[in-house]
Design an enzyme around this catalytic site. Structure first.
Site, short mmCIF file in Angstrom:
data_model
loop_
_atom_site.label_atom_id
_atom_site.label_comp_id
_atom_site.label_asym_id
_atom_site.label_seq_id
_atom_site.Cartn_x
_atom_site.Cartn_y
_atom_site.Cartn_z
N ILE A 204 36.23 22.83 33.34
CA ILE A 204 35.29 22.02 34.12
C ILE A 204 34.37 22.95 34.91
O ILE A 204 34.83 23.83 35.64
CB ILE A 204 36.04 21.09 35.09
N GLU A 246 41.97 23.51 35.84
CA GLU A 246 40.89 22.73 35.22
C GLU A 246 40.67 23.12 33.77
O GLU A 246 39.64 22.79 33.18
CB GLU A 246 39.59 22.90 36.02
#
Length: 329
Positions: A204, A246
């Site tokens: 991300i 992430e």
């Protein structure tokens, strides 16, 4: 836990098999039935035993068929057509223990109780009313007693299996996103290690800024939504997992064009769904060369992921004929 469940099931199967074996010998010794009928019984009994050994997963269906053939047809026929000493009918009390193995719910009592009524009718015709009444009473009592034990035992089996399946499912999945964790991914790849595939690493973009600006609860919500999107696109040929933080690791067993199309669809869903106060969350990703699931493939995908990040983010980097290419979403 699974070993314990299998052990208890094996015991019940063994008890049933021994019961049918003893029953066969008992009928042969007590009833003095003909060789032809004895042979038929042995065929049915041996067939049932082989069915239990080979198709345990379909155990319930097969045992009910066996009980229907033997309890409602073959055994009453033996009693009606052969010499009928009282010992032969008394020996029939072993049937409740055999029936009990097939009883899971109250409705399963219908067949053995009908069997008891049928045999009582034969006893009434061949012997006398009192003998038939006493037989039916004791037989019904034995059936109800053994069925209570059977239903309790197998309900415990089912509860143990459900509990194990829940625990196993939780152990394989990431708690926040609901997709596979590392352990679950390894398990999903067990039968696919020799198949050609692409590894895909996803990260991300600016996730630390999301946490710092909007708080960790919003950050968790972003991870959850991304996990939901990945789960929607997952299949047996497109396996998704959370690697940590992430970062997400995917394996595609599709061809290159299909893999790229799938990844582009994921990008589109993320852009449309994961929005925080008009801020659209984006991801960067890297696709490895074609190979088999391994750390080398992951490292190649990871290199392409960092190529995407160093080239402006919100991109897909992949190897096409060993030449890195970058696709801007």
């Amino acid at each position: 836990m699974t070993n314990e469940i299998k052990f208890k099931k094996t015991i019940s199967f063994t008890i049933f098999s021994l019961g049918t074996l003893v029953n066969t010998v008992g009928f042969f010794a007590a009833a003095g039935i003909t060789k032809a009928i004895t042979g038929i019984f042995w065929v049915v009994d041996l067939s049932a035993f082989l069915i239990f050994c080979l198709w345990k997963k379909k155990y319930d269906a097969y045992i009910k068929i066996f009980m229907l053939l033997f309890g409602m047809m073959l055994f009453p026929s033996i009693l009606y057509t052969s010499t009928l000493p009282k010992q032969a009918i008394l020996y029939d009390f072993i049937l409740p223990s055999i029936y009990a193995v097939s009883i899971r719910k109250k409705r399963d009592l219908i067949l053995p109780l009908l069997n008891g009524v049928l045999i009582s009718a034969i006893a009434y015709c061949r012997l006398n009313l009192w003998y038939a009444v006493i037989f039916l009473f004791v037989y019904s009592f034995c059936i109800l007693l053994t069925s209570m034990f059977s239903m309790t035992l197998f309900n415990n089996f089912e509860e143990l299996e459900r509990a194990y399946n829940i625990i196993a499912d939780v152990a394989k999945k990431d708690r926040l996103t609901g997709i596979l964790n590392r352990f679950g991914l390894e398990n999903a790849l067990k039968n696919k290690k020799d198949l050609p595939c692409y590894a895909i690493m996803i990260d991300i973009d600016f996730f630390k800024q999301v946490n710092d600006t909007y708080g960790h609860e919003i950050g968790d919500e972003v991870l959850y939504k991304l996990g939901t999107i990945l789960k929607k696109h997952s299949s047996k040929d497109f396996i998704v997992s959370r690697r940590g933080g992430e970062e997400f690791l995917l394996y595609s067993f599709k061809d290159y064009e299909q893999t790229l199309d799938m990844l582009m669809s994921i990008y589109t869903d993320i852009e449309n769904i994961i929005v925080i106060n008009d801020f659209h969350v984006h991801i960067s990703s890297g696709i490895s060369i074609l190979g088999t699931a391994s750390e080398e493939l992951i490292e190649d995908a990871d290199r392409n992921l960092y190529l995407s990040k160093n080239s402006g983010r919100n991109r897909i980097s992949a190897n096409m004929e060993n030449v890195p290419i970058i696709l801007k979403k």
